[in-house]
Design an enzyme around this catalytic site. Structure first.
Site, PDB file in Angstrom:
ATOM      1  N   GLU A 138       7.743  39.469  -1.738  1.00 18.21           N
ATOM      2  CA  GLU A 138       6.575  39.509  -2.615  1.00 18.21           C
ATOM      3  C   GLU A 138       6.172  40.942  -2.907  1.00 18.21           C
ATOM      4  O   GLU A 138       6.179  41.795  -2.022  1.00 18.21           O
ATOM      5  CB  GLU A 138       5.408  38.772  -1.960  1.00 18.21           C
ATOM      6  CG  GLU A 138       4.143  38.752  -2.802  1.00 18.21           C
ATOM      7  CD  GLU A 138       2.994  38.059  -2.096  1.00 18.21           C
ATOM      8  OE1 GLU A 138       2.013  38.740  -1.763  1.00 18.21           O
ATOM      9  OE2 GLU A 138       3.089  36.837  -1.865  1.00 18.21           O
ATOM     10  N   LYS A 164       6.111  37.598   2.488  1.00 19.25           N
ATOM     11  CA  LYS A 164       4.883  37.692   1.702  1.00 19.25           C
ATOM     12  C   LYS A 164       3.998  38.810   2.249  1.00 19.25           C
ATOM     13  O   LYS A 164       4.370  39.513   3.186  1.00 19.25           O
ATOM     14  CB  LYS A 164       4.180  36.340   1.709  1.00 19.25           C
ATOM     15  CG  LYS A 164       5.064  35.226   1.106  1.00 19.25           C
ATOM     16  CD  LYS A 164       4.287  33.963   0.850  1.00 19.25           C
ATOM     17  CE  LYS A 164       3.409  34.123  -0.373  1.00 19.25           C
ATOM     18  NZ  LYS A 164       2.705  32.874  -0.742  1.00 19.25           N
ATOM     19  N   ARG A 202       0.820  -1.208   0.000  1.00 16.61           N
ATOM     20  CA  ARG A 202       0.000   0.000   0.000  1.00 16.61           C
ATOM     21  C   ARG A 202       0.853   1.257   0.000  1.00 16.61           C
ATOM     22  O   ARG A 202       0.550   2.235  -0.697  1.00 16.61           O
ATOM     23  CB  ARG A 202      -0.939  -0.005   1.218  1.00 16.61           C
ATOM     24  CG  ARG A 202      -2.006   1.076   1.189  1.00 16.61           C
ATOM     25  CD  ARG A 202      -3.054   0.784   0.126  1.00 16.61           C
ATOM     26  NE  ARG A 202      -2.817   1.480  -1.136  1.00 16.61           N
ATOM     27  CZ  ARG A 202      -3.284   1.052  -2.291  1.00 16.61           C
ATOM     28  NH1 ARG A 202      -3.991  -0.058  -2.379  1.00 16.61           N
ATOM     29  NH2 ARG A 202      -3.038   1.724  -3.392  1.00 16.61           N
ATOM     30  N   ASP A 248       3.461  38.926  -7.756  1.00 14.98           N
ATOM     31  CA  ASP A 248       2.269  38.153  -7.435  1.00 14.98           C
ATOM     32  C   ASP A 248       1.004  38.722  -8.065  1.00 14.98           C
ATOM     33  O   ASP A 248       0.660  39.895  -7.869  1.00 14.98           O
ATOM     34  CB  ASP A 248       2.100  38.089  -5.906  1.00 14.98           C
ATOM     35  CG  ASP A 248       1.004  37.131  -5.489  1.00 14.98           C
ATOM     36  OD1 ASP A 248       1.040  35.974  -5.943  1.00 14.98           O
ATOM     37  OD2 ASP A 248       0.131  37.538  -4.708  1.00 14.98           O
ATOM     38  N   LYS A 270       2.731  24.089  -0.918  1.00 18.41           N
ATOM     39  CA  LYS A 270       1.366  23.557  -0.935  1.00 18.41           C
ATOM     40  C   LYS A 270       1.416  22.048  -1.201  1.00 18.41           C
ATOM     41  O   LYS A 270       1.032  21.561  -2.262  1.00 18.41           O
ATOM     42  CB  LYS A 270       0.527  24.287  -1.981  1.00 18.41           C
ATOM     43  CG  LYS A 270       0.336  25.768  -1.654  1.00 18.41           C
ATOM     44  CD  LYS A 270      -0.418  26.494  -2.745  1.00 18.41           C
ATOM     45  CE  LYS A 270      -0.550  27.992  -2.430  1.00 18.41           C
ATOM     46  NZ  LYS A 270      -1.204  28.748  -3.502  1.00 18.41           N
TER      47      LYS A 270
END
Length: 285
Positions: free
Chosen positions: A202, A169, A102, A224, A137
């Protein structure tokens, strides 16, 4: 970026925790009906076209579960595959193969999907100077494998985590009281703590880019959510003072146009957070 030793430690932690989670005090299904002395063979079968990834990681899993398992590899990481291809054979203890099954499949299915997605983005950027980057992410606890898969697909890794690079950021900037204050505080912090970390800042508009450029020692500016026209202006403003990176809602339909604006990098969370596992199967034979 983290060292090779740190990266390998992360991989071992992933395997250890996944086996702990999945096996617990024993694979009772196998223990109940398969003798400890039984041996067998299984093959990894591809069930849809894509880029295979996780072969080397599968070997690490088999080694961790039972170092006597033998793997015969026919297709290596990063290779295009089609439905019906056999990637490897594994032979040895039947119980050990089933205990590994698995985790091998879960890992390889996700890694192959990420590598396939990354390769599609790399192909869209062909002929430009722009490289595709991943982000943070990622799936909690599985980041090292997902970033490895991005590399297998031809992409590049962004920072690994919060500790190996500074990225200021929008929220950092707002909480710190502004761009210049955030940069100055960061430089003071790095000096006080004897840290050698690259700084990315950013920018949400051209005025913020101008303000960032007033500070020295910035490694890269993250442009951005700017449109194509403003991205071109941003690249012209920045020149060769530092690297440039575009991010924010960039997809298959827009990535080429952003690259043609002249940015050095495009970062995309979609490489890891918006993919469907590639269909693979491990079958006894």
């Amino acid at each position: 970026m983290i060292s090779e030793k740190q990266f390998n430690n992360e991989l071992q932690l992933i395997i250890h925790n996944a086996i702990r989670e999945d096996v617990g005090d024993g694979d009772h299904s196998s223990l109940a009906c398969i003798p400890a002395s039984a041996t067998g063979k299984a093959k990894l079968i591809v069930k849809e076209d894509g880029i295979i990834a996780g072969v080397a990681f599968a070997k690490m899993i088999f080694e961790y579960v039972d170092s006597n398992l033998k793997v015969e590899t026919f297709i290596t990481d990063g290779t295009p595959v089609k439905k019906g291809d056999v990637v490897f054979h594994v032979s040895g203890s039947s119980q050990a193969i089933l205990k590994s099954e698995r985790l091998v499949l879960n890992s390889m299915q996700r890694m192959s999907a990420i590598a396939t997605k990354t390769k599609s983005y790399v192909d869209l950027l062909e002929g430009t100077k722009t490289q595709i980057l991943d982000t943070r992410k990622t799936t909690p606890g599985f980041r090292a494998c997902e970033k490895w898969a991005v590399k297998i697909g031809g992409g590049e890794n962004h920072r690994f985590a919060l500790y190996d690079m500074i990225m200021l950021k929008d929220n950092h900037i707002d909480f710190a009281g502004g761009i210049t204050l955030a940069i100055n505080k960061t430089k003071a912090y790095l000096k006080e703590n004897n840290l050698d970390l690259k700084i990315i800042v950013e920018a949400r508009d051209l005025d913020e880019i101008k303000e960032i450029l007033e500070s020295e020692g910035i490694y890269r500016i993250l442009i951005d959510n700017l449109n194509f026209e403003d991205t071109k202006k941003a690249v012209a403003l920045i020149g060769d003072q530092c690297q440039t990176e575009s991010s924010g809602n960039i997809n298959e339909n827009t990535i080429r146009s952003y690259a043609e604006c002249g940015v050095d990098f495009i970062s995309s969370g979609a490489l890891t957070h918006s993919i469907y596992n590639m269909d693979l199967s491990l079958k006894a034979f």
